[in-house]
Design a protein around this motif. Structure first.
Motif, short mmCIF file in Angstrom:
data_model
loop_
_atom_site.label_atom_id
_atom_site.label_comp_id
_atom_site.label_asym_id
_atom_site.label_seq_id
_atom_site.Cartn_x
_atom_site.Cartn_y
_atom_site.Cartn_z
N GLY A 100 35.72 -57.05 42.84
CA GLY A 100 34.53 -56.80 42.02
C GLY A 100 34.75 -55.71 40.99
O GLY A 100 35.57 -54.80 41.18
N LEU A 101 34.02 -55.81 39.88
CA LEU A 101 34.11 -54.79 38.82
C LEU A 101 33.34 -53.55 39.24
O LEU A 101 32.34 -53.64 39.96
CB LEU A 101 33.51 -55.33 37.52
CG LEU A 101 34.10 -56.61 36.91
CD1 LEU A 101 33.38 -56.94 35.59
CD2 LEU A 101 35.60 -56.48 36.66
N THR A 102 33.80 -52.40 38.76
CA THR A 102 33.00 -51.18 38.95
C THR A 102 31.88 -51.19 37.90
O THR A 102 31.93 -51.98 36.94
CB THR A 102 33.86 -49.92 38.73
OG1 THR A 102 34.32 -49.95 37.37
CG2 THR A 102 35.04 -49.88 39.68
N GLU A 103 30.91 -50.29 38.06
CA GLU A 103 29.81 -50.22 37.08
C GLU A 103 30.38 -49.96 35.69
O GLU A 103 29.96 -50.58 34.70
CB GLU A 103 28.83 -49.11 37.47
CG GLU A 103 28.05 -49.45 38.73
CD GLU A 103 26.99 -48.40 39.06
OE1 GLU A 103 26.79 -47.47 38.26
OE2 GLU A 103 26.36 -48.54 40.14
N GLU A 104 31.34 -49.05 35.61
CA GLU A 104 31.91 -48.69 34.30
C GLU A 104 32.63 -49.89 33.69
O GLU A 104 32.46 -50.20 32.51
CB GLU A 104 32.86 -47.52 34.48
CG GLU A 104 33.31 -46.94 33.15
CD GLU A 104 34.40 -45.87 33.32
OE1 GLU A 104 34.89 -45.68 34.45
OE2 GLU A 104 34.76 -45.27 32.29
N MET A 105 33.41 -50.56 34.51
CA MET A 105 34.14 -51.75 34.01
C MET A 105 33.16 -52.81 33.52
O MET A 105 33.37 -53.46 32.49
CB MET A 105 35.02 -52.36 35.13
CG MET A 105 36.23 -51.54 35.49
SD MET A 105 36.96 -52.13 37.03
CE MET A 105 37.91 -53.50 36.42
N LYS A 151 23.04 -50.57 31.34
CA LYS A 151 23.04 -50.02 32.72
C LYS A 151 21.80 -50.42 33.52
O LYS A 151 21.46 -49.80 34.52
CB LYS A 151 23.20 -48.49 32.70
CG LYS A 151 23.95 -47.97 33.91
CD LYS A 151 24.19 -46.49 33.89
CE LYS A 151 24.91 -46.09 35.18
NZ LYS A 151 25.20 -44.68 35.24
N TYR A 167 32.58 -62.82 35.94
CA TYR A 167 32.74 -61.52 36.62
C TYR A 167 31.42 -60.72 36.51
O TYR A 167 31.02 -60.05 37.46
CB TYR A 167 33.84 -60.68 35.95
CG TYR A 167 35.26 -61.20 36.08
CD1 TYR A 167 35.57 -62.31 36.86
CD2 TYR A 167 36.31 -60.56 35.42
CE1 TYR A 167 36.87 -62.77 36.96
CE2 TYR A 167 37.61 -61.01 35.52
CZ TYR A 167 37.90 -62.12 36.28
OH TYR A 167 39.19 -62.57 36.38
N PHE A 171 28.97 -59.42 39.36
CA PHE A 171 28.67 -57.99 39.43
C PHE A 171 27.17 -57.75 39.57
O PHE A 171 26.72 -57.03 40.46
CB PHE A 171 29.21 -57.27 38.19
CG PHE A 171 28.70 -55.86 38.07
CD1 PHE A 171 29.27 -54.83 38.80
CD2 PHE A 171 27.60 -55.57 37.25
CE1 PHE A 171 28.77 -53.53 38.73
CE2 PHE A 171 27.10 -54.27 37.19
CZ PHE A 171 27.68 -53.25 37.93
N TRP A 196 25.34 -56.30 42.81
CA TRP A 196 24.70 -54.98 42.68
C TRP A 196 23.28 -55.04 43.22
O TRP A 196 22.86 -54.18 44.00
CB TRP A 196 24.68 -54.54 41.20
CG TRP A 196 24.30 -53.09 41.05
CD1 TRP A 196 25.14 -52.02 40.97
CD2 TRP A 196 22.96 -52.56 41.01
NE1 TRP A 196 24.42 -50.85 40.87
CE2 TRP A 196 23.08 -51.16 40.90
CE3 TRP A 196 21.70 -53.12 41.06
CZ2 TRP A 196 21.97 -50.32 40.83
CZ3 TRP A 196 20.59 -52.29 41.01
CH2 TRP A 196 20.72 -50.90 40.89
N GLU A 205 23.14 -55.31 46.99
CA GLU A 205 23.51 -54.08 47.70
C GLU A 205 22.57 -52.91 47.42
O GLU A 205 22.38 -52.05 48.26
CB GLU A 205 24.94 -53.69 47.31
CG GLU A 205 25.99 -54.62 47.91
CD GLU A 205 27.31 -54.62 47.15
OE1 GLU A 205 27.52 -53.73 46.31
OE2 GLU A 205 28.11 -55.56 47.37
N ASN A 206 21.97 -52.91 46.22
CA ASN A 206 21.18 -51.74 45.82
C ASN A 206 19.72 -52.05 45.51
O ASN A 206 18.92 -51.13 45.33
CB ASN A 206 21.78 -51.09 44.57
CG ASN A 206 23.23 -50.72 44.76
OD1 ASN A 206 23.55 -49.80 45.50
ND2 ASN A 206 24.12 -51.46 44.13
#
Lengths: 153, 466
Positions: free
Chosen positions: B30-35, B71, B117, B121, B125, B128-129
């Motif tokens: 998985g991509l990070t938030e920044e990616m 974001k 991707y 993501f 996200w 999970e959040n």
């Protein structure tokens, strides 16, 4: 099985082709699904064309001399398959296997008969029949090959 | 614009191939938030987005990507849900390279935006959040819908009709809902917790799910109407295994991909003895076929401890129907591709156990009238393989159980249900169908597209008539 003349072969082959017409016509009658009925009728029609071709040869031997031989590709899909019996409600891919196997048997039968004779005219008639049955086998195997290609995902 | 295009496409972090080929954990990390935000910034926000045209369910792609770039990850997930009931699934298994990403303008001059991707993501996200809230459903209409099957097309129909206020009951033959998403696609490609979460969302929206119910055996479609259902959707997939009818195909050790994957995935055979499901663990495994299901089978066999896994396919590399990503992953995991090769028979020992197989080398013949070059055997090229497990993955047929017990339901020549491609209407009044039972084996997203079209048509029927 011995044949003394071209007429005898044509007569034998005509009976065999008529049996194939009857086989597919019977399946068409039994089929409860419209699409299967249509497919069997189409197969019967193809075999009917062979009967007509043989009748044409019987009455006009020049047809035999002018028959054009071509190389028919052999995908050999049915050659390695085991025999299966027809069952009502059989899915189309199974029916194709059944039909391919019939055509393969016909090619094999005529090939054996062609090998057995030294009579050039008789051999030629068998070779014509081999080509005709090979065309059918190729059509059916191509249909199956296309189906596999579409469904392999 | 040029700066956006120059930013390289995000590279998905993945488990190391040597490690992952022996475990069932998901391959992409998985991509990070920044990616994700950097990748989202590559989108040109086209006024007429071709990517949306390329998506069978018309996901609002530029809009959800814009929210990621800002974001607002939760907003992006909700934007996805407006048109897609299964974004976490689609982000993982859709062939984006042929659909949305295949049409992406950025891809004309470089690599397309990694839409898949980003979809994965955003959906992950939110799972999970996020707050776990589900879309609001409309006021109850009092109409009852029976949805047969619980795979991608059925879930889409159920979700869309629930939103419109109809009562939906899903009938699933297995003990768990999800259809091919749970029995077919392996854990390492689609974690089952994700499917369970998507299904839980449907239940929160009011779906009633009846497992262990085989429509066509336990109850018929006619009986559903007698019980008061106003409309029925058939989305049972194409789950009847297909074999090749070769000599020796009944030896012990030859599985259909369907059974092999169902035992491993749905019945958790890979966790034996924790789960009491026996599954053959071959050392020399051969998989016949080269689609996504074949790759899933081959990669599963490797994870179950095989020393060698060969994918045997009668055509060439160019014709392999699996996604490039799946082929790439398989090769990284040391799966060997044996191309232009066709099996001809199987060998077994005195106990009926598979010991090997005979194959034939093929070559592509001359193009026929359609331009297709068909594989033709090379005379005398027979050779043998030793193998102790074969998985036959050459497609599947429509299961006749339901169709044969539903009078008046027209089928096509392949035994699939004949349905209007635009609406999913069948020859039976009040009955719709979609997904693999109509098209034969296809992709998750195409099945979902069919479900979306059918749901629209069913809603029209329920409010306006047939």
């Amino acid at each position: 099985m011995e044949f003394g003349s071209v007429d005898e072969i044509i007569s034998f082959a005509t009976e065999r082709e008529k049996e194939a017409v009857a086989f597919y016509t019977d399946l068409a009658k039994q089929a409860t699904m419209a699409s299967l009925k249509e497919a069997f009728e189409k197969f019967a029609l193809e075999e009917e064309k062979h009967v007509e071709l043989l009748a044409d040869m019987g009455s006009n031997k020049e047809k035999i001399d002018s028959y054009e031989f071509k190389t028919i590709p052999d995908l050999k899909i049915s050659d390695y398959m085991v025999e299966i019996d027809y069952k009502e409600g059989m899915p189309m891919p199974q029916i194709l296997k059944l039909a391919m196997k019939r055509e393969e048997r016909a090619v094999n039968l005529y090939t054996i008969m062609a090998d057995k004779t030294d009579n050039a005219d008789v051999k030629k008639v068998f070779n014509i029949l081999i080509q005709e049955e090979s065309k059918h086998k190729f059509i059916l195997e191509s249909l199956y090959d296309d189906y596999l290609a579409e469904q392999e995902g | 614009m040029s700066k956006k295009i120059k930013t390289p496409r995000a590279k998905m972090p993945e488990q190391d191939p040597d490690a992952r080929r022996r475990n069932f954990e998901e391959v992409p990390l998985g991509l990070t938030e920044e990616m994700a935000m950097i990748e989202a910034s590559r989108c040109l926000q086209c006024k007429k987005p071709l990517c949306v045209d390329g998506c069978p369910v018309s996901v609002k792609i530029p809009e959800f990507i814009k929210l990621i770039s800002e974001k607002d990850f939760s907003g992006a997930a909700k934007k996805l849900w407006e048109t897609n009931a299964l974004p976490a699934v689609c982000g993982r298994v859709c062939p984006q390279e042929d659909q949305c990403e295949g049409k992406c303008i950025v891809g004309k001059k470089g690599e397309p935006v990694a839409i898949g991707y980003l979809e994965k993501f955003a959906a992950d996200w939110e799972r999970e959040n996020g707050s776990g809230e589900v879309p609001k459903v409309a006021k109850k209409t009092g109409k009852k819908i029976g949805v047969v099957g619980s795979g991608p097309s059925a879930i889409t129909v159920a979700g869309d009709l629930l939103l419109k206020g109809h009562d939906v009951t899903i009938f699933e033959a297995f003990h768990k809902p999800g259809g091919v998403l749970v029995y077919g696609i392996p854990e390492f490609r689609l974690p089952k917790a994700i499917v369970a979460s998507e299904i839980a969302g449907l239940e929160k929206m009011g779906a009633n799910i009846e497992c262990n119910t085989v429509v066509g055996a336990s109850v018929s479609v006619d009986e559903l109407f007698e019980e008061g259902y106003d409309a029925v959707y058939i989305g049972v997939g194409a789950g009847l295994p297909r074999f090749m009818n070769l000599e020796g195909e009944n030896f012990i050790g030859i599985y259909s991909a369907n059974e092999y994957l169902t035992r491993t995935n749905l019945m958790k055979g890979y966790l034996f003895p924790e789960y009491d499901t026996p599954i053959a663990r071959g050392k020399n495994v051969v998989v016949l076929g080269a689609g996504n299901v074949a790759m899933d089978s081959a990669r599963t066999a490797m994870r179950l401890g095989a020393d060698s896994v060969k994918v045997v396919y009668r055509r060439s590399r160019d014709e392999m129907p699996a996604r490039n990503e799946e082929l790439h992953h398989a090769e990284e995991e040391k799966i060997e591709f044996v191309l232009l090769t066709n099996p001809t028979k199987f060998y077994g020992d005195e106990n009926g156990r598979l010991t090997g197989m005979e194959c034939l080398k093929m070559e592509l013949g001359e193009p026929d009238d359609s331009g297709r070059r068909r594989p033709v055997p090379i005379e005398g090229s027979e050779f043998d393989f030793d193998c102790d497990l074969v998985v036959v993955s050459v497609g599947s047929n429509a299961n006749p159980l339901l169709t044969s017990s539903t009078p008046g339901l027209e089928l096509n020549r392949w035994g699939n249900i004949a349905a209007d491609p635009a609406t999913g209407k069948t020859s039976r009044k009040g009955v719709w169908a979609g997904g693999d039972i109509v098209t034969g084996a296809a992709t998750v997203i195409l099945a979902m597209g069919a479900g979306r079209d059918a749901a629209t048509s069913m809603h029209d029927y329920l409010t306006l008539g047939w």
